[in-house]
Design a protein around this motif. Sequence first.
Motif, mmCIF file in Angstrom:
data_model
loop_
_atom_site.group_PDB
_atom_site.id
_atom_site.type_symbol
_atom_site.label_atom_id
_atom_site.label_comp_id
_atom_site.label_asym_id
_atom_site.label_seq_id
_atom_site.Cartn_x
_atom_site.Cartn_y
_atom_site.Cartn_z
ATOM 1 N N SER A 48 0.834 -1.209 0.000
ATOM 2 C CA SER A 48 0.000 0.000 0.000
ATOM 3 C C SER A 48 0.865 1.254 0.000
ATOM 4 N N SER A 49 2.012 1.208 0.675
ATOM 5 C CA SER A 49 2.883 2.376 0.702
ATOM 6 C C SER A 49 3.522 2.619 -0.669
ATOM 7 N N VAL A 50 3.966 1.541 -1.304
ATOM 8 C CA VAL A 50 4.538 1.680 -2.649
ATOM 9 C C VAL A 50 3.460 2.142 -3.631
ATOM 10 N N ALA A 51 2.247 1.619 -3.464
ATOM 11 C CA ALA A 51 1.147 2.025 -4.352
ATOM 12 C C ALA A 51 0.865 3.517 -4.215
ATOM 13 N N LYS A 52 0.958 4.023 -2.987
ATOM 14 C CA LYS A 52 0.730 5.453 -2.776
ATOM 15 C C LYS A 52 1.817 6.269 -3.484
ATOM 16 N N ASP A 53 3.049 5.798 -3.412
ATOM 17 C CA ASP A 53 4.135 6.475 -4.121
ATOM 18 C C ASP A 53 3.854 6.487 -5.626
ATOM 19 N N ASP A 54 3.467 5.330 -6.166
ATOM 20 C CA ASP A 54 3.221 5.229 -7.597
ATOM 21 C C ASP A 54 2.054 6.121 -8.027
ATOM 22 N N ALA A 55 1.012 6.171 -7.204
ATOM 23 C CA ALA A 55 -0.154 7.004 -7.535
ATOM 24 C C ALA A 55 0.227 8.476 -7.548
ATOM 25 N N TRP A 56 1.006 8.889 -6.570
ATOM 26 C CA TRP A 56 1.401 10.298 -6.510
ATOM 27 C C TRP A 56 2.298 10.641 -7.701
ATOM 28 N N THR A 57 3.239 9.745 -8.006
ATOM 29 C CA THR A 57 4.152 9.991 -9.130
ATOM 30 C C THR A 57 3.382 10.070 -10.445
ATOM 31 N N ALA A 58 2.382 9.197 -10.605
ATOM 32 C CA ALA A 58 1.587 9.215 -11.833
ATOM 33 C C ALA A 58 0.779 10.506 -11.938
ATOM 34 N N ALA A 59 0.361 11.019 -10.788
ATOM 35 C CA ALA A 59 -0.439 12.246 -10.786
ATOM 36 C C ALA A 59 0.424 13.499 -10.934
ATOM 37 N N HIS A 60 1.745 13.349 -10.792
ATOM 38 C CA HIS A 60 2.651 14.496 -10.878
ATOM 39 C C HIS A 60 3.806 14.168 -11.820
ATOM 40 N N PRO A 61 3.511 14.030 -13.118
ATOM 41 C CA PRO A 61 4.561 13.651 -14.066
ATOM 42 C C PRO A 61 5.596 14.754 -14.195
ATOM 43 N N GLU A 62 6.804 14.365 -14.554
ATOM 44 C CA GLU A 62 7.907 15.337 -14.703
ATOM 45 C C GLU A 62 7.748 16.145 -15.991
#
Lengths: 62, 140
Positions: A48-62
Amino acid sequence: MTPLEQVAIEELPAAIAYLKQAFAKQNPDAPEPPDEDVILAYNTAYKSSVAKDDAWTAAHPE
Amino acid sequence: MSWIGSIIYAIMIVLAGVTMATSTEGCGGLRAPIHLGSVAKQDWYKTRVIKALDVIRDTAQDGNAVHKPDGSPFISTGTARKVTKWHRSTLVVMDAAGSGWQAAVEKALDELPSDLTPAEAQEFTPWIVAAKAILKEVTQ
């Protein structure tokens, strides 16, 4: 007060609550969890913690 | 550092100190139940370390979600992204490291400030100190 200090103040209650819970004296009469429950809890927390990281990263692309 | 920052820093250092002072067998919630097998015992400790690392990550992401009157986030998206990537990488390494996971997490905590500006690093220091205290507690 710097912006980060404001954020830190907002996060402080959660951090204190976690540490208090972490160091609360264990009830000696409480049943001890079996190995499989502990392993499941870790895997759940990890995923769940890694999923939260992935979700945030997907929502904030570089 | 402002006086509020100093107070927050002091509180976190005290909490870290309490962590170490109460590190006796059976005295706190960080001690794994004695009956657990070796794999479950390490997973018990890793679960607690994950929560401490999550506080660092959440501080960055929550700070990025809150905006100042001028519309800019309290924590830049770039900084929040660095911390999020660091957090994910640290968890993956911890999960894959086997018996050396504690050293891997400690190394990651040491490296995080070097990836941030000095001002950013200073703001995250209390959370890094607290995470290191918990890591030391579960390593004993």
